[in-house]
Design an enzyme around this catalytic site. Sequence first.
Site, PDB file in Angstrom:
ATOM      1  N   HIS A 117      30.174  53.201  46.836  1.00 53.71           N
ATOM      2  CA  HIS A 117      28.917  52.952  46.852  1.00 53.71           C
ATOM      3  C   HIS A 117      28.937  53.532  49.232  1.00 53.71           C
ATOM      4  CE1 HIS A 117      28.227  52.476  43.085  1.00 53.71           C
ATOM      5  NE2 HIS A 117      29.292  51.652  43.185  1.00 53.71           N
ATOM      6  N   SER A 121      29.402  58.809  48.745  1.00 54.73           N
ATOM      7  CA  SER A 121      29.154  57.610  47.963  1.00 54.73           C
ATOM      8  C   SER A 121      29.285  57.787  46.556  1.00 54.73           C
ATOM      9  CB  SER A 121      27.139  56.946  47.669  1.00 54.73           C
ATOM     10  OG  SER A 121      27.171  55.973  47.439  1.00 54.73           O
ATOM     11  N   SER A 177      23.353  54.186  45.308  1.00 52.91           N
ATOM     12  CA  SER A 177      23.681  53.368  46.080  1.00 52.91           C
ATOM     13  C   SER A 177      23.670  53.125  47.405  1.00 52.91           C
ATOM     14  CB  SER A 177      25.488  52.800  45.501  1.00 52.91           C
ATOM     15  OG  SER A 177      26.109  53.618  45.540  1.00 52.91           O
ATOM     16  N   ASP A 180      35.717  55.293  42.997  1.00 53.37           N
ATOM     17  CA  ASP A 180      35.327  54.133  42.512  1.00 53.37           C
ATOM     18  C   ASP A 180      34.505  55.303  41.462  1.00 53.37           C
ATOM     19  OD1 ASP A 180      33.786  52.297  41.539  1.00 53.37           O
ATOM     20  OD2 ASP A 180      33.153  51.883  43.659  1.00 53.37           O
ATOM     21  N   GLU A 185      39.152  51.893  42.362  1.00 53.47           N
ATOM     22  CA  GLU A 185      39.125  51.331  42.421  1.00 53.47           C
ATOM     23  C   GLU A 185      38.037  49.900  40.737  1.00 53.47           C
ATOM     24  OE1 GLU A 185      37.499  49.573  44.685  1.00 53.47           O
ATOM     25  OE2 GLU A 185      36.086  48.186  44.506  1.00 53.47           O
ATOM     26  N   ASN A 240      41.195  48.206  40.383  1.00 55.40           N
ATOM     27  CA  ASN A 240      40.461  47.362  39.822  1.00 55.40           C
ATOM     28  C   ASN A 240      41.175  45.799  39.067  1.00 55.40           C
ATOM     29  OD1 ASN A 240      37.665  46.427  38.277  1.00 55.40           O
ATOM     30  ND2 ASN A 240      39.335  46.555  35.911  1.00 55.40           N
ATOM     31  N   LYS A 275      40.512  41.331  42.752  1.00 56.77           N
ATOM     32  CA  LYS A 275      39.187  42.727  42.032  1.00 56.77           C
ATOM     33  C   LYS A 275      38.504  42.347  40.918  1.00 56.77           C
ATOM     34  CE  LYS A 275      36.894  45.876  41.652  1.00 56.77           C
ATOM     35  NZ  LYS A 275      35.291  46.414  40.326  1.00 56.77           N
ATOM     36  N   ASP A 281      35.574  39.923  42.447  1.00 54.29           N
ATOM     37  CA  ASP A 281      34.022  41.550  42.577  1.00 54.29           C
ATOM     38  C   ASP A 281      33.312  41.422  41.051  1.00 54.29           C
ATOM     39  OD1 ASP A 281      33.291  44.250  41.769  1.00 54.29           O
ATOM     40  OD2 ASP A 281      34.300  44.321  43.773  1.00 54.29           O
ATOM     41  N   ASN A 282      34.433  42.073  39.645  1.00 49.47           N
ATOM     42  CA  ASN A 282      33.145  41.954  39.283  1.00 49.47           C
ATOM     43  C   ASN A 282      32.748  40.650  38.129  1.00 49.47           C
ATOM     44  OD1 ASN A 282      34.817  44.010  39.529  1.00 49.47           O
ATOM     45  ND2 ASN A 282      35.381  44.694  37.062  1.00 49.47           N
ATOM     46  N   CYS A 315      29.152  40.726  40.919  1.00 50.25           N
ATOM     47  CA  CYS A 315      27.387  40.758  39.768  1.00 50.25           C
ATOM     48  C   CYS A 315      26.666  38.953  39.895  1.00 50.25           C
ATOM     49  CB  CYS A 315      28.105  41.208  38.456  1.00 50.25           C
ATOM     50  SG  CYS A 315      29.485  42.896  38.141  1.00 50.25           S
ATOM     51  N   HIS A 317      29.316  51.022  35.481  1.00 49.85           N
ATOM     52  CA  HIS A 317      29.410  52.190  36.175  1.00 49.85           C
ATOM     53  C   HIS A 317      28.480  53.519  36.459  1.00 49.85           C
ATOM     54  CE1 HIS A 317      31.101  53.677  39.121  1.00 49.85           C
ATOM     55  NE2 HIS A 317      31.353  54.615  38.959  1.00 49.85           N
ATOM     56  N   HIS A 353      27.555  44.008  45.817  1.00 44.67           N
ATOM     57  CA  HIS A 353      27.798  42.505  45.856  1.00 44.67           C
ATOM     58  C   HIS A 353      27.821  42.107  47.867  1.00 44.67           C
ATOM     59  CE1 HIS A 353      29.037  43.293  41.860  1.00 44.67           C
ATOM     60  NE2 HIS A 353      30.263  43.308  42.126  1.00 44.67           N
ATOM     61  N   SER A 390      38.274  42.742  47.235  1.00 43.64           N
ATOM     62  CA  SER A 390      38.493  44.042  46.551  1.00 43.64           C
ATOM     63  C   SER A 390      39.096  45.193  47.920  1.00 43.64           C
ATOM     64  CB  SER A 390      36.906  44.860  45.622  1.00 43.64           C
ATOM     65  OG  SER A 390      36.644  43.943  44.987  1.00 43.64           O
ATOM     66  N   GLN A 429      41.765  47.811  48.022  1.00 40.88           N
ATOM     67  CA  GLN A 429      42.280  49.143  48.461  1.00 40.88           C
ATOM     68  C   GLN A 429      43.078  49.513  49.179  1.00 40.88           C
ATOM     69  OE1 GLN A 429      41.018  51.468  46.539  1.00 40.88           O
ATOM     70  NE2 GLN A 429      39.642  51.076  46.050  1.00 40.88           N
TER      71      GLN A 429
HETATM   72  P1  NAI Z   1      35.403  44.632  30.746  1.00 40.35           P
HETATM   73  O1  NAI Z   1      36.095  45.715  30.037  1.00 40.35           O
HETATM   74  O2  NAI Z   1      35.609  43.757  30.781  1.00 40.35           O
HETATM   75  O3  NAI Z   1      33.840  44.427  29.472  1.00 40.35           O
HETATM   76  C1  NAI Z   1      33.394  45.435  29.249  1.00 40.35           C
HETATM   77  C2  NAI Z   1      32.586  44.016  27.526  1.00 40.35           C
HETATM   78  O4  NAI Z   1      31.847  45.327  26.694  1.00 40.35           O
HETATM   79  C3  NAI Z   1      34.487  44.850  26.651  1.00 40.35           C
HETATM   80  O5  NAI Z   1      34.076  42.937  26.631  1.00 40.35           O
HETATM   81  C4  NAI Z   1      33.638  44.854  25.707  1.00 40.35           C
HETATM   82  O6  NAI Z   1      34.541  44.506  24.032  1.00 40.35           O
HETATM   83  C5  NAI Z   1      32.160  44.978  25.675  1.00 40.35           C
HETATM   84  N1  NAI Z   1      31.631  45.987  24.518  1.00 40.35           N
HETATM   85  C6  NAI Z   1      32.073  47.327  25.035  1.00 40.35           C
HETATM   86  N2  NAI Z   1      31.001  47.768  23.647  1.00 40.35           N
HETATM   87  C7  NAI Z   1      30.169  47.064  23.731  1.00 40.35           C
HETATM   88  C8  NAI Z   1      29.175  47.290  23.141  1.00 40.35           C
HETATM   89  N3  NAI Z   1      28.793  48.455  22.187  1.00 40.35           N
HETATM   90  N4  NAI Z   1      27.991  46.821  22.505  1.00 40.35           N
HETATM   91  C9  NAI Z   1      28.751  45.126  23.249  1.00 40.35           C
HETATM   92  N5  NAI Z   1      30.080  44.433  23.990  1.00 40.35           N
HETATM   93  C10 NAI Z   1      30.463  45.828  24.450  1.00 40.35           C
HETATM   94  O7  NAI Z   1      35.279  45.497  31.578  1.00 40.35           O
HETATM   95  P2  NAI Z   1      34.203  45.223  33.158  1.00 40.35           P
HETATM   96  O8  NAI Z   1      35.094  44.655  34.502  1.00 40.35           O
HETATM   97  O9  NAI Z   1      33.294  43.576  32.971  1.00 40.35           O
HETATM   98  O10 NAI Z   1      33.060  46.187  33.418  1.00 40.35           O
HETATM   99  C11 NAI Z   1      32.233  46.744  33.373  1.00 40.35           C
HETATM  100  C12 NAI Z   1      31.209  47.772  32.951  1.00 40.35           C
HETATM  101  O11 NAI Z   1      30.598  47.233  34.235  1.00 40.35           O
HETATM  102  C13 NAI Z   1      32.991  48.672  33.934  1.00 40.35           C
HETATM  103  O12 NAI Z   1      31.374  49.820  33.878  1.00 40.35           O
HETATM  104  C14 NAI Z   1      33.125  48.971  35.134  1.00 40.35           C
HETATM  105  O13 NAI Z   1      32.667  49.835  36.116  1.00 40.35           O
HETATM  106  C15 NAI Z   1      31.523  48.362  35.666  1.00 40.35           C
HETATM  107  N6  NAI Z   1      31.582  47.209  37.190  1.00 40.35           N
HETATM  108  C16 NAI Z   1      30.367  47.230  37.814  1.00 40.35           C
HETATM  109  C17 NAI Z   1      29.967  46.605  38.795  1.00 40.35           C
HETATM  110  C18 NAI Z   1      29.298  46.705  39.716  1.00 40.35           C
HETATM  111  O14 NAI Z   1      28.985  46.208  40.785  1.00 40.35           O
HETATM  112  N7  NAI Z   1      27.782  47.179  38.719  1.00 40.35           N
HETATM  113  C19 NAI Z   1      31.776  45.936  39.297  1.00 40.35           C
HETATM  114  C20 NAI Z   1      32.362  45.808  38.857  1.00 40.35           C
HETATM  115  C21 NAI Z   1      32.473  47.087  37.413  1.00 40.35           C
END
Ligand code: NAI
Length: 476
Positions: free
Chosen positions: A51, A74, A79, A137, A199, A224, A229, A233-234, A238, A344, A397, A405, A409
Amino acid sequence: MDYRVADLSLAEFGRKEITLAEHEMPGLMAMRARYGEAKPLAGARIAGSLHMTIQTAVLIETLVALGAEVRWASCNIFSTQDHAAAAMVVGPNGTPEAPSGVPVFAWKGETLEEYWDCTEQILTWPDGQPPNMILDDGGDATLLVHRAVEAVKSGELPEATEDDSEEWRVICALIARNIAAGTTDWVALANEVRGVTEETTTGVLRLYDMERAGSLLFPAINVNDSVTKSKFDNKYGCRHSLIDGINRATDVLIGGKVAVVCGYGDVGKGCAESLRGQGARVIVTEIDPICALQAAMDGYQVATLDDVVEQGDIFVTATGNLDVITADQMARMKHQAIVGNIGHFDNEIDMAGLARLEGVERIEIKPQVHEWRFPDGHSILVLSEGRLLNLGNATGHPSFVMSNSFTNQVLAQIELYAKTADYPTGVYVLPKHLDEEVARLHLDSLGVRLTELTPKQADYLGVSVEGPFKPDTYRY
Ligand code: NAI
């Protein structure tokens, strides 16, 4: 210098915000102070896909200060902060008329074709030499290299079937065009790349898949899963940027509303807390019994989406999984329910299925905010067309959390570039002493005073006075 951004006249605004951000990014500034003279990244040619925000600008200038050459795109079509992109191209000493910064290929509101062209641009350097590092990322730059190398080696171009996404069709067309024109020597590029630092959760998943399948072409550091991180960050990132996105998109009062958060991993935990902080009644959905139990003990109702889809006012997907909210479920939601994704990729919410529903109408309220009206007259609001709303509707963020984070990197880039022999092809996490070091760099600015172990205490715990303080299995 080649580049493609929205408007170079935004550079001055970008530079002002970068200066403010530097103060909030003590980890990155410490990297500059520590390694600026030794330049451990001298000779590194980094293709960056992340991003293009103000915080990323501070990361880019840190990589440059450590000796790297950089080309940047990006990793999401919505983003980019155009003033950050402009400031990168103009550079600290250039002007819009005579830019002297970093080649950036990113603007807010790219089409999918433009997005993948930008990704191709960061891998195709004008001097004909390949990049030797990737900073990714979500894994799109890494994916393009792997798919292109596969095509070259097998002599078969990747193909899209009827069922494949529009995005995959775009990637297939790009690879076909690139190979026909002989633009890039993909095999030489993959051989030259010393490694990728990834990332996010979703990108890391792809890397481990490739490692298991034996198809990974170069080593990778999973940034990650540094504690500093994903547990910061997550979660805390968020917690800040989710409601920022909802507020900027809709300005709806969150207090008193029913908010449904799908997924209670690191991102979901931050999201649920931020919505509750605004006074929403939060319901969590989960597939994992451990995370479901955590949500329950944190005081949230845990339900299935089907059971609560008619009750929710706000729906947020945070799973990193696909088909989490279906088109039929969206049709059952309340009038003007808000639907957004913070994971993501845009496959968490079935946008394609929504568009296919008979008689459904899409009305643009403003960019990245759309009302979808159903034939019975009721409608829902979808944010960022189902793409991550905190970066599409807000600015992602804030700097302080991204400093954690991005310090990971930088350390990961140094590890893979300067200690290549230590990392045979595979996926690694940074050693714990570096993770602790990243945290340490962020304590002073928050006024944190750390207690020091006495030698007797350290001995009792079986650790050293300087750390690491926890075994690798500790989960924080
Ligand atoms: P995580 O693996 O810690 O959490 C995801 C959760 O979703 C897990 O607990 C899993 O059991 C649950 N899950 C999976 N399928 C499901 C379903 N059908 N219904 C309900 N729950 C379900 O992953 P994390 O780190 O929380 O990341 C989640 C997403 O967010 C990833 O795609 C990651 O890349 C992205 N992300 C986005 C950020 C942003 O700024 N927008 C920042 C960091 C990560």
